[in-house]
Scaffold this motif. Structure first.
Motif, mmCIF file in Angstrom:
data_model
loop_
_atom_site.group_PDB
_atom_site.id
_atom_site.type_symbol
_atom_site.label_atom_id
_atom_site.label_comp_id
_atom_site.label_asym_id
_atom_site.label_seq_id
_atom_site.Cartn_x
_atom_site.Cartn_y
_atom_site.Cartn_z
ATOM 1 N N ASN A 35 -10.365 1.912 -43.969
ATOM 2 C CA ASN A 35 -10.660 2.536 -45.786
ATOM 3 C C ASN A 35 -11.116 0.633 -46.377
ATOM 4 O O ASN A 35 -10.198 -0.026 -45.680
ATOM 5 C CB ASN A 35 -9.814 3.054 -46.358
ATOM 6 N N VAL A 36 -12.118 0.926 -47.026
ATOM 7 C CA VAL A 36 -12.318 -0.371 -47.585
ATOM 8 C C VAL A 36 -12.497 -0.139 -48.903
ATOM 9 O O VAL A 36 -13.131 0.566 -49.693
ATOM 10 C CB VAL A 36 -14.256 -1.158 -46.892
ATOM 11 N N PHE A 37 -11.992 -1.257 -49.894
ATOM 12 C CA PHE A 37 -11.880 -1.000 -51.163
ATOM 13 C C PHE A 37 -13.392 -1.430 -51.272
ATOM 14 O O PHE A 37 -13.411 -3.145 -51.138
ATOM 15 C CB PHE A 37 -11.540 -2.178 -52.135
ATOM 16 N N VAL A 38 -14.511 -1.082 -52.515
ATOM 17 C CA VAL A 38 -15.498 -1.544 -52.955
ATOM 18 C C VAL A 38 -15.218 -2.367 -54.270
ATOM 19 O O VAL A 38 -14.620 -2.019 -55.282
ATOM 20 C CB VAL A 38 -16.900 -0.471 -53.585
ATOM 21 N N PRO A 39 -15.618 -4.209 -53.555
ATOM 22 C CA PRO A 39 -15.196 -4.540 -54.916
ATOM 23 C C PRO A 39 -15.997 -4.281 -56.130
ATOM 24 O O PRO A 39 -17.153 -4.219 -56.518
ATOM 25 C CB PRO A 39 -15.550 -6.212 -54.728
ATOM 26 N N LEU A 40 -15.099 -4.540 -58.460
ATOM 27 C CA LEU A 40 -15.767 -4.730 -58.750
ATOM 28 C C LEU A 40 -16.021 -5.315 -59.645
ATOM 29 O O LEU A 40 -15.136 -6.503 -59.600
ATOM 30 C CB LEU A 40 -14.979 -2.996 -59.983
ATOM 31 N N GLY A 41 -17.077 -5.681 -60.062
ATOM 32 C CA GLY A 41 -17.344 -6.181 -60.336
ATOM 33 C C GLY A 41 -17.504 -7.056 -62.346
ATOM 34 O O GLY A 41 -18.834 -6.873 -62.952
ATOM 35 N N LEU A 42 -16.607 -6.545 -62.181
ATOM 36 C CA LEU A 42 -16.042 -6.677 -63.929
ATOM 37 C C LEU A 42 -15.570 -7.996 -64.752
ATOM 38 O O LEU A 42 -15.468 -8.628 -64.104
ATOM 39 C CB LEU A 42 -14.485 -5.588 -64.169
ATOM 40 N N GLU A 43 -16.871 -7.813 -65.576
ATOM 41 C CA GLU A 43 -16.175 -9.199 -66.553
ATOM 42 C C GLU A 43 -14.826 -9.786 -66.809
ATOM 43 O O GLU A 43 -13.697 -8.535 -67.052
ATOM 44 C CB GLU A 43 -17.046 -9.536 -67.680
ATOM 45 N N MET A 44 -14.490 -11.448 -66.450
ATOM 46 C CA MET A 44 -13.052 -11.635 -66.956
ATOM 47 C C MET A 44 -12.207 -11.083 -67.955
ATOM 48 O O MET A 44 -13.401 -11.186 -69.490
ATOM 49 C CB MET A 44 -13.399 -12.925 -66.561
ATOM 50 N N PRO A 45 -11.043 -10.378 -68.035
ATOM 51 C CA PRO A 45 -10.773 -10.375 -69.503
ATOM 52 C C PRO A 45 -10.692 -11.631 -70.988
ATOM 53 O O PRO A 45 -10.380 -12.606 -70.143
ATOM 54 C CB PRO A 45 -9.744 -9.247 -69.673
ATOM 55 N N PRO A 46 -10.932 -11.208 -72.168
ATOM 56 C CA PRO A 46 -10.804 -12.408 -72.947
ATOM 57 C C PRO A 46 -9.291 -12.534 -72.662
ATOM 58 O O PRO A 46 -8.156 -12.261 -72.328
ATOM 59 C CB PRO A 46 -10.988 -11.913 -74.649
ATOM 60 N N GLU A 47 -9.315 -14.479 -72.991
ATOM 61 C CA GLU A 47 -8.181 -15.521 -72.053
ATOM 62 C C GLU A 47 -7.091 -14.818 -73.803
ATOM 63 O O GLU A 47 -6.116 -15.261 -72.812
ATOM 64 C CB GLU A 47 -8.682 -16.971 -73.185
ATOM 65 N N ASP A 48 -7.241 -13.820 -74.748
ATOM 66 C CA ASP A 48 -6.223 -14.072 -75.773
ATOM 67 C C ASP A 48 -5.490 -12.653 -75.313
ATOM 68 O O ASP A 48 -4.358 -12.423 -74.895
ATOM 69 C CB ASP A 48 -6.165 -13.703 -76.875
ATOM 70 N N GLN A 49 -5.746 -11.366 -74.567
ATOM 71 C CA GLN A 49 -6.068 -10.010 -74.017
ATOM 72 C C GLN A 49 -4.533 -11.198 -72.673
ATOM 73 O O GLN A 49 -4.106 -10.475 -72.689
ATOM 74 C CB GLN A 49 -6.780 -9.627 -73.800
ATOM 75 N N VAL A 50 -5.671 -11.608 -72.052
ATOM 76 C CA VAL A 50 -4.592 -12.142 -70.689
ATOM 77 C C VAL A 50 -2.895 -12.747 -71.439
ATOM 78 O O VAL A 50 -2.400 -12.382 -70.478
ATOM 79 C CB VAL A 50 -4.936 -12.947 -70.435
ATOM 80 N N LYS A 51 -3.582 -13.510 -72.580
ATOM 81 C CA LYS A 51 -2.184 -14.436 -72.550
ATOM 82 C C LYS A 51 -0.937 -13.617 -72.989
ATOM 83 O O LYS A 51 0.012 -13.321 -72.846
ATOM 84 C CB LYS A 51 -2.624 -15.600 -74.179
ATOM 85 N N LYS A 52 -1.337 -12.144 -73.745
ATOM 86 C CA LYS A 52 -0.722 -10.957 -74.800
ATOM 87 C C LYS A 52 0.291 -10.487 -73.100
ATOM 88 O O LYS A 52 1.180 -10.363 -73.213
ATOM 89 C CB LYS A 52 -1.312 -10.393 -75.140
ATOM 90 N N TRP A 53 -0.865 -10.325 -72.600
ATOM 91 C CA TRP A 53 0.008 -9.316 -71.194
ATOM 92 C C TRP A 53 0.790 -10.224 -70.201
ATOM 93 O O TRP A 53 2.039 -10.036 -69.944
ATOM 94 C CB TRP A 53 -1.228 -9.148 -70.237
#
Lengths: 347, 347
Positions: free
Chosen positions: A69-87
């Motif tokens: 089984n192979v995962f098909v990569p999802l080309g989703l956009e990088m999330p905003p910096e402030d959301q990453v920081k919060k998490w």
């Protein structure tokens, strides 16, 4: 005996679900293939070099067909910096992450894995998370590899057939682990197998396989009655002797009941069904605010790894389907397959 | 032929789901009973005088057994005044509500209905929303009435059996309309039938019936294979000629697909599965802030009634299960029962 079993030279209409994250290794998959069902290696989260080791090991352990089984990569956009920081502030050890893996790197790995499947003439290849790209499909089909897609709805299943899949796995709402849904839907895309199988079987020409909540021969027979040509089983194989799942994960499945699981995005950013634990309870209110997959997954990785090392079920992802009330006993793959399919079907 | 069919003298292992709000009336229920399945009157939202009229009409239309479904009143506390005010501002026509019906009044109606079931010697009585009170159970059992409980999980089903139910309907996650769940659960209490039926059948001694997403004979056979003794069908009966459902509701079901429904509390304060419409989309963010049932239901009543009068699907509750992709054709009860169960089973 049916088209699905013929295609893959099986004597049992059963696929062992590819469960990524170190659960399904050659020991489990080969035990399944050696009994006439389809064993699966899970290449998700695995670097190509490690997958190659597993393939070599697999060929030492079995001559029977198996799939990767192979995962098909999802080309989703990088999330905003402030959301990453919060998490990062909210997830233990998430600060260890300096940067995310670029999507291009994941695609490089994807094509390396496809090349490996071709080189080793692996009998079947399945895809999760999206439609596989057309060039990979073409190459694999030319080489005679049997292609298996994953779908949540009839619409997704039809697209998988159109893309050239030889077999489509229908993931019912009962299923444990990550949802394979890849299309937006007006309502819920998690459909119970009782409704999903006949509607998909009527719409598709290729064989469909039912996945989710199946625990014994009654479920196998019911799925075939509804129009499936086989079933895919996860949780019941996860607790087998031969499975490499964490002992705490196995124990939690043996103890839990059917209403102890829920769909959550908290671990990975993608909906997945698991046993509710402390981390899920504590963060419940942030369920709609997770980062998209794979970013949330990357941030929770160190927490999950540490929890595993410490045998701490509070912060592990305890993936499981809705059949778990019945999964009280650890057994061998042979015993489980006998429970699922008491007699071989002659091909 | 099995215990369930014997108890109710049926030739088909099928219950027509009691659908409240004017969908199931004597015309539909008697047509079902006359074909050897179990027709159901839905007394929810119905004043006792109106139920009595329906019972009388029913006896004119059929000599065969039928059941009456009764909602068990929930004694939930009145919501805080400011929350009520907020919803009154957000729901069209909600300002017409001056005060809520006291729970005592609902209990008075409940016992009047039970008396009526006893007086008219109705063959079977089913309960939704909670365990029925012990005194009502005792009286009905002494009179030989067959009692049917509704459960979402194995734990709920076991409590129903303990309370004296002769039969338990297992409501799968696929089912349309209101969820009958009455216990808190750690995870999701909406369980797919593929997982729910065998786990409940193994735990209970009384017959279990499978409800949710079943559309034809494949689903009936699959449910029996999984351990159920019969099935309960809603949406497929809802679109029959004999059903009194709103024409717009019927049309929407014929048009919709399996991923067009979701569980929502927005209409009634209690989770129910319906086709996503404008009202549900607009208020999606308030899903976790609804008033408890029946208060939310009371506030949306005038809006729903007006929408019905105006044939406006945007503000109606379009209850439906996950089998709706296959429900494309309005047919007679006789035709539907033939599709579900091509041959009578001799008793």
């Amino acid at each position: 005996m049916n088209e699905f079993m013929k295609k893959l030279s099986l004597t049992k209409p059963i696929i062992q679900a590819p469960m990524a994250g170190g659960i399904t290794k050659p020991r489990l998959a080969s035990a399944v293939s050696n009994q006439g069902a389809l064993g699966s290696l899970a290449s998700g989260y695995l670097k190509p070099e490690l997958l190659e080791q597993q393939i070599k090991e697999m060929f030492e352990l079995t001559d029977a067909p198996f799939q990767i089984n192979v995962f098909v990569p999802l080309g989703l956009e990088m999330p905003p910096e402030d959301q990453v920081k919060k998490w990062k502030e909210n997830i233990p050890l998430a600060n260890q992450v300096n940067q995310f893996t670029p999507v291009q790197e994941e695609w490089d790995d994807f094509y390396q894995k496809i090349d490996m499947i071709l080189r080793y003439k692996v009998k079947a290849c399945s895809f999760t998370f999206d439609l596989p790209p057309e060039d990979a499909v073409k190459e694999l089909k030319t080489a005679g590899c049997c292609l298996i897609g994953t779908a949540s709805t009839v619409e997704e299943a039809l697209l998988m057939e159109e893309r050239g899949m030889d077999i489509v796995v229908l993931q019912g709402s009962e299923a444990g682990g990550h949802r394979g849904a890849f299309l937006p839907s007006k309502g819920e895309s998690a459909i119970g197998l009782m409704a999903l199988i006949p509607q998909a079987a009527d719409a598709l020409s290729v064989p469909v396989i039912a996945a989710g909540g199946i625990i014994d021969h009654r479920g196998v027979k019911a799925a075939l009655t509804l129009g499936a040509q086989g079933v895919q089983i996860g949780s019941a194989f996860l607790i087998c002797h031969e499975s490499s799942a964490h002992p705490v994960h196995k124990q939690k499945i043996r103890e839990a009941n059917e209403a102890d699981t829920k769909l959550t995005k908290l671990f990975s950013g993608k909906e997945a069904r698991g046993i509710v634990n402390k981390w899920m309870e504590e963060k419940e209110h942030y369920e709609t605010q997770t980062l998209p997959y794979p970013y949330q997954n990357t941030l929770t990785k160190a927490m999950r790894q540490q929890a595993s090392l410490q045998n701490n079920h509070d912060q592990m992802s305890l993936w499981a389907g809705q059949g778990i009330r019945s999964l009280t006993e650890e057994m061998s793959v042979k015993q489980l397959l006998h429970k699922l399919c008491p007699e071989d079907i002659k091909i």
